[in-house]
Design a protein around this motif. Structure first.
Motif, PDB file in Angstrom:
ATOM      1  N   ALA A 338       0.865  -1.103  -0.016  1.00  0.00           N
ATOM      2  CA  ALA A 338      -0.100   0.045  -0.014  1.00  0.00           C
ATOM      3  C   ALA A 338       0.771   1.179   0.050  1.00  0.00           C
ATOM      4  O   ALA A 338       0.509   2.380  -0.653  1.00  0.00           O
ATOM      5  N   ASP A 341       2.418   1.939  -3.494  1.00  0.00           N
ATOM      6  CA  ASP A 341       1.742   2.299  -4.472  1.00  0.00           C
ATOM      7  C   ASP A 341       1.329   3.546  -4.392  1.00  0.00           C
ATOM      8  O   ASP A 341       1.069   4.217  -5.400  1.00  0.00           O
ATOM      9  N   ALA A 342       1.452   4.136  -3.353  1.00  0.00           N
ATOM     10  CA  ALA A 342       0.937   5.778  -2.858  1.00  0.00           C
ATOM     11  C   ALA A 342       2.283   6.444  -3.174  1.00  0.00           C
ATOM     12  O   ALA A 342       2.321   7.884  -3.053  1.00  0.00           O
ATOM     13  N   ASP A 561      -0.863  -8.240  -7.904  1.00  0.00           N
ATOM     14  CA  ASP A 561      -1.251  -6.998  -8.522  1.00  0.00           C
ATOM     15  C   ASP A 561      -2.201  -7.019  -9.804  1.00  0.00           C
ATOM     16  O   ASP A 561      -1.782  -7.936 -10.783  1.00  0.00           O
ATOM     17  N   ASP A 596      -6.024   4.183   5.404  1.00  0.00           N
ATOM     18  CA  ASP A 596      -5.684   3.968   4.076  1.00  0.00           C
ATOM     19  C   ASP A 596      -5.388   2.576   3.644  1.00  0.00           C
ATOM     20  O   ASP A 596      -5.521   2.236   2.439  1.00  0.00           O
ATOM     21  N   VAL A 597      -4.629   1.982   4.101  1.00  0.00           N
ATOM     22  CA  VAL A 597      -4.116   0.608   4.253  1.00  0.00           C
ATOM     23  C   VAL A 597      -5.033  -0.437   3.898  1.00  0.00           C
ATOM     24  O   VAL A 597      -5.264  -1.173   2.770  1.00  0.00           O
ATOM     25  N   LYS A 599      -8.276   0.482   3.089  1.00  0.00           N
ATOM     26  CA  LYS A 599      -8.924   0.929   1.739  1.00  0.00           C
ATOM     27  C   LYS A 599      -8.146   0.374   0.367  1.00  0.00           C
ATOM     28  O   LYS A 599      -8.799  -0.373  -0.559  1.00  0.00           O
ATOM     29  N   TRP A 600      -7.023   0.465   0.651  1.00  0.00           N
ATOM     30  CA  TRP A 600      -6.004   0.035  -0.429  1.00  0.00           C
ATOM     31  C   TRP A 600      -6.229  -1.506  -0.678  1.00  0.00           C
ATOM     32  O   TRP A 600      -6.305  -2.029  -1.928  1.00  0.00           O
ATOM     33  N   ALA A 604      -7.498  -3.604  -3.709  1.00  0.00           N
ATOM     34  CA  ALA A 604      -6.469  -4.896  -4.486  1.00  0.00           C
ATOM     35  C   ALA A 604      -7.129  -6.227  -4.420  1.00  0.00           C
ATOM     36  O   ALA A 604      -6.833  -6.952  -5.138  1.00  0.00           O
TER      37      ALA A 604
END
Length: 610
Positions: A338, A341-342, A561, A596-597, A599-600, A604
């Motif tokens: 995560a 990706d950010a 991914d 946020d993790v 949500k990611w 995913a």
């Protein structure tokens, strides 16, 4: 920080070191010498003192052998190191040879001339290896000569000292069986086989049998030593007492008579003189042990290490531990993915990725009160063309940015006291090409094929290796490594005897843990590997079937991914497996992350679009 990023290779010293070795050989009437990447315990990981092959050549791989002659020198490596070896050795001095296509003994048989005298250190070759070298040399009229002192040890001016790291006891809550009961089981095996003793030479077997761990070699919790297990009477444990604090010494004294390592040869000779029948594993035990026994009147029984299969077939406590370790490890990997990706494209390099992932593992271990003890191997963090080097190891000299439009291959693992992990994910940085997506989906299909497989009792790793390659072969591609290796329980991340490979002849037994890691590598461009650890379990009965079947439980928990998956290339069954796997990842890892993790992770692990 567990991983160093200093360069491990120095090709510039090759010519100087080989000249010293040739002078040593000439003074002793030898025309060549064999330098394996091995120590007296024949393990994959060796202490710095035993890195003789690296000292001579600069090659830092975990497997290889050099044959030095007076007019040339050959370095034999397998397909994992085809690219790496050319970067790390002076090819004007050492000629790389593929040891699968041309095994060293085959080369010797075909090329050595009559009268050649090739030296070797009998502590650094197994009984089987020494036999093959001798047979090959005899065919060509040459002779293999065992030396009393290894020339590298005499020539290596600043050779490190032998390790003396402390030994610790592996608690019963993780081991699942008392050491005294394990030793009794081994003694029973010896009695049934007609042996009076056996020598445990594999440090993993020693660790398992005595429920001890150490840190004498990098990333694998081993305490180097030997044990002589008796069918009747006391066992002998050869270990430097400087490694033992009061508690471990008192514990081990109840299990065996402690002996100094330097007394091993004398003790073996004394047993041999009493007509002992001593079991040695010809694939693991050093040739020196065989000759020592036979020269002193003992009888050698060539039997497989009696601890290997019990060690490989995990008990309930070990299985519960590895499941828990994989949940924690999965949470750490998800946090890292995560974060990655950010980050702005091109802002992260290979070393930063390694250190950030290690930090995530440390943090997760602290939060769950199961601390990260070590990484289970040097993390393979390969961006772009570096990912095509199968066993790439990043250093400050090779460190590369994760560039736009490239693939990033991250193969890593951790050592926790309740389990050992190993996971590979390949990530798109920016927008991947259609070729990258197609090749990645082919690799994923191979991994899913193994994951879904059902097979009857008695199936071997070599019987199923092809399942992971079907999609590859249909596309006219392949990969130059096995599909899976065994994994220990807070032990070696590369454990035998189980493996999924063309040479994997061991039966897959309930409780074995293996990796499932097909790949694809385009030299100079990118590499792809996808890896989960799997556990051999009884399978659900198949309707209409009439035999019991086995299958695999996936232990690793982290998403793949989605940007690299071409849904149209997956069958409906493969998509169903992937969606179910991702749903399980969310269910088990979701509660361990937040914000946020989470949500990611939800994005995913969403179902794959058809």
């Amino acid at each position: 920080m567990f991983q160093s990023f200093e360069s491990e290779s120095d090709p510039s010293k090759g010519a100087e070191h080989i000249a010293l070795l040739r002078k040593w050989l000439n003074e002793r009437g030898l025309t060549g010498f064999v330098v394996p990447r091995a120590d007296e315990y024949q393990g994959e990981y060796v202490p710095p003192r035993s890195e003789r092959l690296r000292w001579l050549t600069g090659f830092a791989g975990s497997a290889g052998v050099v044959l030095v002659l007076m007019d040339r020198a050959l370095i034999f490596v397998d397909g994992r190191y085809t690219l790496q070896v050319r970067d790390q050795v002076d090819t004007a001095v050492f000629t790389p040879v593929n040891l699968v296509e041309t095994p060293p003994d085959a080369w010797v048989r075909a090329n050595l001339g009559k009268g050649a005298r090739i030296g070797f250190d009998p502590w650094l070759h197994t009984i089987s290896e020494a036999h093959d070298w001798r047979a090959a040399a005899e065919k060509s009229g040459a002779e293999m000569v065992a030396v009393e002192k290894n020339p590298i040890d005499e020539l290596w001016a600043d050779q490190p000292a032998a390790p003396l790291r402390p030994v610790e006891i592996q608690p019963i809550e993780f081991a699942g069986e008392l050491a005294k009961d394990k030793l009794a089981r081994l003694a029973g095996v010896l009695a049934r086989e007609g042996a009076t003793h056996c020598v445990l030479t594999d440090p993993s077997s020693l660790a398992w049998a005595f429920n001890i761990r150490g840190s004498d070699v990098p990333h694998t919790p081993l305490a180097l030593g030997f044990a002589v297990i008796a069918a009747e009477g006391p066992h002998l444990l050869f270990m430097d007492k400087r490694k033992l604090s009061i508690e471990p010494e008192a514990y081990l004294t109840q299990l065996a008579d402690l002996r100094a390592p330097g007394t091993l040869e004398a003790e073996i000779a004394a047993l041999a003189a009493k007509d002992a029948r001593i079991a040695l594993d010809p694939k693991l035990a050093a040739e020196r042990l065989r000759t020592l026994l036979e020269e002193n009147g003992g009888k050698v029984l060539q039997l497989a290490d009696p601890a290997r299969l019990p060690r490989a077939t995990k008990n309930e406590a070990e299985i519960a531990g590895t499941r828990a370790a994989h949940r924690r490890d999965g949470a750490a990997v998800v946090k890292f993915l995560a974060w990655l990706d950010a980050q702005p494209t091109g802002s992260v390099d290979e070393i930063t990725a390694v250190t950030r992932l290690e930090e995530a593992r440390r943090q997760t271990g602290e939060e769950t009160q199961r601390p990260l003890r070590d990484v289970s191997f040097d993390t393979i963090s390969g961006a772009g063309p570096n990912g095509a080097i199968i066993h790439y190891r990043v250093s400050h000299a090779t460190n590369r940015k994760l560039g736009d439009g490239e693939l990033f291959l991250l193969d890593s693992g951790a050592q926790y006291q309740d389990g050992t992990t190993d996971i590979t994910r390949t990530v798109a940085i920016g927008r991947p090409t259609d070729e990258m997506r197609e090749r990645a989906t082919i690799v994923l299909k191979g991994m899913i094929g193994i994951s879904m497989l059902r097979y009857p009792k008695g199936t071997r790793g070599c019987d199923i290796d092809v399942v992971a390659r079907i999609a590859h072969w249909k596309a006219g591609v392949d990969y130059a490594h096995g599909t899976g290796h065994g994994v220990g329980s807070y032990l070696s991340v590369h454990e035998g005897p189980q493996r999924i490979a063309k040479a994997g002849t061991e039966k897959l037994l309930e409780g074995m843990i293996l990796s499932n890691e097909p790949g694809y590598y385009k030299a100079g461009a990118y590499g792809i590997r996808m890896e989960n650890l799997i556990l051999v379990t009884p399978a659900e009965p198949i309707e209409g079937g009439d035999i019991a079947m086995y299958g695999f439980e996936t232990l690793t928990l982290a998403p793949f991914d989605r940007r690299l998956i071409v849904a149209a290339l997956l069958s409906s069954e493969e998509r169903a497996w992937l969606d179910a796997y991702h749903a399980r990842v969310l269910a088990e890892i979701g509660p361990m992350v937040g914000g946020d993790v989470l949500k990611w992770l939800e994005a995913a692990t969403a179902p794959i679009d058809q």
